[in-house]
Design a protein around this motif. Sequence first.
Motif, PDB file in Angstrom:
ATOM      1  N   ILE A  50      15.194  -8.964 -96.699  1.00  0.00           N
ATOM      2  CA  ILE A  50      15.764  -9.846 -95.730  1.00  0.00           C
ATOM      3  C   ILE A  50      16.562 -10.664 -96.234  1.00  0.00           C
ATOM      4  N   TYR A  51      15.680 -11.468 -97.556  1.00  0.00           N
ATOM      5  CA  TYR A  51      16.396 -12.322 -98.132  1.00  0.00           C
ATOM      6  C   TYR A  51      18.024 -12.091 -98.942  1.00  0.00           C
TER       7      TYR A  51
ATOM      8  N   ALA B 137      18.098 -22.714-103.420  1.00  0.00           N
ATOM      9  CA  ALA B 137      17.520 -23.300-102.393  1.00  0.00           C
ATOM     10  C   ALA B 137      17.230 -21.950-102.433  1.00  0.00           C
ATOM     11  N   PHE B 138      18.005 -20.797-101.417  1.00  0.00           N
ATOM     12  CA  PHE B 138      17.333 -19.704-101.226  1.00  0.00           C
ATOM     13  C   PHE B 138      16.427 -18.338-102.380  1.00  0.00           C
TER      14      PHE B 138
ATOM     15  N   MET C   7       7.705 -18.388-100.729  1.00  0.00           N
ATOM     16  CA  MET C   7       6.379 -17.448-100.075  1.00  0.00           C
ATOM     17  C   MET C   7       6.156 -15.854-101.010  1.00  0.00           C
ATOM     18  N   TYR C   8       6.444 -16.205-102.481  1.00  0.00           N
ATOM     19  CA  TYR C   8       5.619 -15.314-102.869  1.00  0.00           C
ATOM     20  C   TYR C   8       4.715 -16.286-103.083  1.00  0.00           C
ATOM     21  N   LEU C   9       4.443 -17.126-103.603  1.00  0.00           N
ATOM     22  CA  LEU C   9       3.421 -17.614-104.207  1.00  0.00           C
ATOM     23  C   LEU C   9       2.121 -18.685-102.855  1.00  0.00           C
TER      24      LEU C   9
ATOM     25  N   TYR D  17      12.818 -27.346 -96.483  1.00  0.00           N
ATOM     26  CA  TYR D  17      13.482 -27.476 -98.096  1.00  0.00           C
ATOM     27  C   TYR D  17      14.726 -26.304 -97.513  1.00  0.00           C
ATOM     28  N   LEU D  18      14.856 -25.348 -97.781  1.00  0.00           N
ATOM     29  CA  LEU D  18      15.698 -24.471 -97.033  1.00  0.00           C
ATOM     30  C   LEU D  18      17.386 -25.521 -96.411  1.00  0.00           C
ATOM     31  N   CYS D  19      15.850 -25.523 -94.977  1.00  0.00           N
ATOM     32  CA  CYS D  19      17.202 -26.221 -94.157  1.00  0.00           C
ATOM     33  C   CYS D  19      17.877 -27.725 -94.742  1.00  0.00           C
ATOM     34  N   VAL D  20      17.255 -28.276 -95.183  1.00  0.00           N
ATOM     35  CA  VAL D  20      18.170 -29.608 -95.374  1.00  0.00           C
ATOM     36  C   VAL D  20      18.587 -29.400 -96.627  1.00  0.00           C
TER      37      VAL D  20
END
Length: 229
Positions: free
Chosen positions: A13-14, A46-47, A54-56, A79-82
């Motif tokens: 997905i990423y 950021a990605f 998410m992994y952590l 954070y990703l969105c910002v």
Amino acid sequence: MNKNKTVFGVGLIYIILLGVFNLLAFTIFKVHTSVFWVSYAFMTVAFLVQLASMYLSFKEIDVETVFFGIPLASFSVYYLCVALVAGTIFMIFQKAGFTLAIVIQILILAAFLIIAIISLLSREAVREMDHQLKDKVTNHKSVLVDVEMLVETSTDPELKVAILKLADTIRYSDPISTPEVEVVEQRIMRKISELRINIDNNQIKDAINGCNEIELLYLERNKKLVLSK
């Protein structure tokens, strides 16, 4: 669901999202100044940071880990969105200046990293407290089982009644322990050991007295627990 399949699916997905991001970035924006490239770099980071977060957050697929990982996962999405919004703005207004672009995006990244570190430290502290709580509850249940087993080894009816009464006292006692009751709990354990010896030696009167003494110790323990909360 198989953990490896889950990791592979999320990673895929990423990769797709990163591919779409690159397609849009290089299709929409034809001018590539230093501001564009620094914004592109921070958006890509950021990605990667979000993926790492998410992994952590969910590296162990169990209810406890998922629950404690939710705050970090949520912050990483924000954070990703910002980061994407800030990067897009600088790509649109590339004349804003390289210094302004890099300073603002470093501040955004730094703010998230600070929050992420605090979230991880808090999660570990809460999990450690949870594990300690489980250990204390397990110890409490272990004592209860030991006392209940003494009923089977006792042949005297009066002693059986005393042990069953003691078992009920233990069963309905607060399983949580605090430093204030450690001394009382040590005395309880010694008395239970003495009770076991008395039963093995068929010292019925001493065993019955021992049950009464242990009940009084549990009463003392419970009162001190109430005062310590």
